[in-house]
Design an enzyme around this catalytic site. Structure first.
Site, PDB file in Angstrom:
ATOM      1  N   ASP A  74       0.855  -1.188   0.000  1.00 39.92           N
ATOM      2  CA  ASP A  74       0.000   0.000   0.000  1.00 39.92           C
ATOM      3  C   ASP A  74       0.894   1.242   0.000  1.00 39.92           C
ATOM      4  O   ASP A  74       2.119   1.128   0.073  1.00 39.92           O
ATOM      5  CB  ASP A  74      -0.927   0.011   1.218  1.00 39.92           C
ATOM      6  N   ASP A  76       1.654   4.980   1.690  1.00 35.84           N
ATOM      7  CA  ASP A  76       1.409   5.868   2.820  1.00 35.84           C
ATOM      8  C   ASP A  76       1.965   7.251   2.520  1.00 35.84           C
ATOM      9  O   ASP A  76       3.027   7.385   1.907  1.00 35.84           O
ATOM     10  CB  ASP A  76       2.077   5.317   4.086  1.00 35.84           C
ATOM     11  N   ASP A 157      10.245   3.410  13.015  1.00 34.03           N
ATOM     12  CA  ASP A 157      10.927   2.267  13.639  1.00 34.03           C
ATOM     13  C   ASP A 157      12.307   1.987  13.037  1.00 34.03           C
ATOM     14  O   ASP A 157      13.329   2.152  13.699  1.00 34.03           O
ATOM     15  CB  ASP A 157      10.030   1.019  13.666  1.00 34.03           C
TER      16      ASP A 157
HETATM   17  P1  ATP Z   1       4.128  -3.020   5.018  1.00 26.37           P
HETATM   18  O1  ATP Z   1       2.956  -2.112   4.757  1.00 26.37           O
HETATM   19  O2  ATP Z   1       4.793  -3.560   3.829  1.00 26.37           O
HETATM   20  O3  ATP Z   1       3.806  -4.057   6.024  1.00 26.37           O
HETATM   21  P2  ATP Z   1       5.244  -0.672   6.196  1.00 26.37           P
HETATM   22  O4  ATP Z   1       6.660  -0.300   6.509  1.00 26.37           O
HETATM   23  O5  ATP Z   1       4.507   0.218   5.266  1.00 26.37           O
HETATM   24  O6  ATP Z   1       5.273  -2.163   5.708  1.00 26.37           O
HETATM   25  P3  ATP Z   1       3.168  -0.095   8.072  1.00 26.37           P
HETATM   26  O7  ATP Z   1       2.737  -0.896   9.247  1.00 26.37           O
HETATM   27  O8  ATP Z   1       2.243   0.107   6.931  1.00 26.37           O
HETATM   28  O9  ATP Z   1       4.518  -0.767   7.573  1.00 26.37           O
HETATM   29  O10 ATP Z   1       3.647   1.320   8.634  1.00 26.37           O
HETATM   30  C1  ATP Z   1       3.987   2.392   7.794  1.00 26.37           C
HETATM   31  C2  ATP Z   1       5.187   3.129   8.371  1.00 26.37           C
HETATM   32  O11 ATP Z   1       4.867   3.654   9.656  1.00 26.37           O
HETATM   33  C3  ATP Z   1       6.419   2.264   8.600  1.00 26.37           C
HETATM   34  O12 ATP Z   1       7.211   2.175   7.442  1.00 26.37           O
HETATM   35  C4  ATP Z   1       7.123   3.004   9.708  1.00 26.37           C
HETATM   36  O13 ATP Z   1       7.849   4.099   9.198  1.00 26.37           O
HETATM   37  C5  ATP Z   1       5.989   3.558  10.540  1.00 26.37           C
HETATM   38  N1  ATP Z   1       5.603   2.647  11.643  1.00 26.37           N
HETATM   39  C6  ATP Z   1       4.659   1.696  11.619  1.00 26.37           C
HETATM   40  N2  ATP Z   1       4.564   1.059  12.796  1.00 26.37           N
HETATM   41  C7  ATP Z   1       5.484   1.625  13.606  1.00 26.37           C
HETATM   42  C8  ATP Z   1       5.884   1.420  14.963  1.00 26.37           C
HETATM   43  N3  ATP Z   1       5.291   0.473  15.713  1.00 26.37           N
HETATM   44  N4  ATP Z   1       6.851   2.210  15.457  1.00 26.37           N
HETATM   45  C9  ATP Z   1       7.427   3.171  14.697  1.00 26.37           C
HETATM   46  N5  ATP Z   1       7.106   3.401  13.426  1.00 26.37           N
HETATM   47  C10 ATP Z   1       6.146   2.653  12.867  1.00 26.37           C
HETATM   48 MG    MG Z   2       2.455   0.090   4.683  1.00 33.97          MG
END
Ligand code: ATP
Ligand code: MG
Length: 460
Positions: A74, A76, A157
């Site tokens: 997705d 963001d 993170d």
């Molecule tokens: P994917 O969507 O492929 O699982 P993602 O990195 O986009 O991976 P998401 O859970 O969609 O993960 O979160 C989007 C962004 O928000 C992450 O890339 C990170 O920068 C931040 N993020 C998400 N969860 C946390 C957390 N628990 N602590 C700190 N930052 C976070």
């Molecule tokens: Mg994501």
């Protein structure tokens, strides 16, 4: 491949991984990203916010995955506009608030998540109502503190998740040397790892998920505190752990995730009874769970649907026999003991990982099927074939056999039966003769004693 992705870009020799106030700016000619690869809706949102005078970037997983040549799940967006300001710009936007306020902008089936820049929490400001709120052990409970772009980068993170792509200038802003870590395929927390895990223990699970999904190593300081801090997961709301478990096991790398969870001692706080079974009967339990996950990984790769219920049924199955035995030792007959054990085990599991009803019911049905599959005589075999859970039950039987359970070649029998013509099927049922327990009602007494054997058979 990565060399090509980062054509002329070279990281600084002594890359400093934590805090930077000025970002490394990676220009269009120095990276491989192209605006056209990103969701046009997400790009449209960024353009709209920028022309309204706000800062806005594509951020997180989509930038990371694109740099690695993976299709993002997705897209963001991060922006300096507050949720209310974002909503004012778009008709199709609504504010949602889970742990923090976010805006969802919907385009048909695509939802773009827009988050306002957030500041890292600050320990000195705990009393201030507007700052984030903490649990005594350092966990962040509320986190609605808006901040600058620099601050937003610091509270993310992993370094590889803190890359900001501006589709208008086509530049990447890198505040945490994330590009360096992508090149070296290394997962590294921003800031002090112990502190960051204490703030949010789920980051330990995210480390495992990203390492498995991206095939990255985990940097040594990032991995070091995990075993000791793993018990902190017990304090996370079970509903959040359910969501996270699904992401872990349905990542397409579930088998690898399982190995890492066990190795890093993160499995026990999520699935305590299964972890106990893993201690008691390591080979059998390990084989059954990894086989279930490998099958799931394969189905995901082939684009086939997967059902979380099947996975949870497999994860918990090795924990059942001890419970059944315990109840039987208290004088409970086999079938009620099996039902009671199943009920208890699922209820207990839901205290840790809140598996919703729509999955726990099918788990029970898959397990019940294991007792019914041995009883095939008369019309039973055909009735079972018509049961909507037959397929899952049959697959589960094969899974048990592949982990070494003795079932008297029941799986092969069902495989043959499904392929047989009507006449052959009648013959197969006749051939069961006295081996089968599905006797006519007048022989009920014998039926129940055989049934008992059928029930126990599941746990041989
Ligand atoms: P994917 O969507 O492929 O699982 P993602 O990195 O986009 O991976 P998401 O859970 O969609 O993960 O979160 C989007 C962004 O928000 C992450 O890339 C990170 O920068 C931040 N993020 C998400 N969860 C946390 C957390 N628990 N602590 C700190 N930052 C976070
Ligand atoms: Mg994501």
């Amino acid at each position: 491949m990565l060399k090509k992705l980062f054509q002329s870009f070279r990281p600084p020799v002594h890359a400093q991984h934590h805090r930077r106030t000025t970002p490394e700016v990676i220009n269009k000619s120095q990276h491989s990203l192209q605006r056209s690869q990103f969701s046009r809706h997400a790009v449209g949102i960024v353009e709209r916010l920028q022309s309204a005078g706000y800062q806005a970037y594509l951020v997180g997983g989509c930038v990371r995955d694109m740099l690695l040549g993976i299709a993002p799940k997705d897209f963001d967006v991060a922006t300096s506009a507050t949720p209310e300001q974002v909503r004012a710009e778009f008709r199709n936007a609504r504010i949602i608030g889970r742990r923090f306020k976010l805006v969802h902008i919907q385009f048909g089936r695509e939802i773009i998540e827009v988050a306002t820049f957030r500041a890292p929490h600050s320990d000195e400001d705990q009393d201030d109502k507007h700052r984030s709120s903490h649990h005594a052990n350092g966990r962040i409970l509320r986190d609605n503190v808006y901040g600058t772009l620099e601050e937003d980068a610091q509270r993310r993170d992993f370094t590889i998740n803190a890359l900001y792509y501006d589709p208008v200038s086509e530049r990447i802003l890198d505040y945490a040397n994330g590009v360096h870590d992508i090149r070296n395929r290394l997962l590294r927390l921003i800031g002090d790892p112990t502190h960051r895990y204490q703030e949010d223990p789920v980051r330990m699970l995210r480390a495992v998920r990203f390492a498995a999904k991206l095939d990255f190593g985990i940097e040594k300081h990032t991995v070091a505190p995990i075993r000791e801090l793993a018990p902190l997961l017990r304090e996370i709301p079970p509903a959040r752990l359910f969501e996270e478990s699904l992401k872990l096991f349905l990542s397409g790398q579930g088998a690898m995730v399982f190995e890492m969870l066990v190795d890093l001692e993160l499995f026990a706080p999520l699935f305590p009874a299964s972890a106990q079974a893993l201690d008691d009967r390591p080979t059998y339990t390990h084989t059954l769970i990894s086989q279930a996950l490998s099958n799931t990984d394969l189905r995901i790769k082939q684009g086939k649907p997967v059902t979380p219920a099947f996975l949870f049924a497999a994860l918990l199955w090795p924990a059942l026999p001890a419970r059944v035995l315990h109840l039987q030792n208290q004088g409970v007959p086999p079938i009620p003991a099996m039902n009671g054990a199943a009920h208890e085990l699922i209820a207990e599991q839901c205290q840790r990982v809140a598996v919703p009803k729509r999955f726990t019911l099918p788990i029970r049905e898959i397990w019940d099927m294991q007792e019914r599959l041995p009883r095939r005589s008369g019309k039973r075999a055909d009735q079972l074939l018509d049961n909507p859970r037959f397929r899952a039950g049959y697959d589960f039987l094969l899974l048990r056999e592949s982990a070494g359970e003795q079932t008297d070649e029941l799986g092969q029998w069902w495989t043959d039966y499904q392929e047989a013509h009507d006449g052959e099927r009648r013959e197969m049922i006749r051939d069961l003769g006295s081996r089968d327990d599905g006797a006519a009602p007048r022989k009920r007494k014998r039926t129940s004693s055989k049934r008992k054997r059928g029930g126990d058979e599941a746990f041989d």
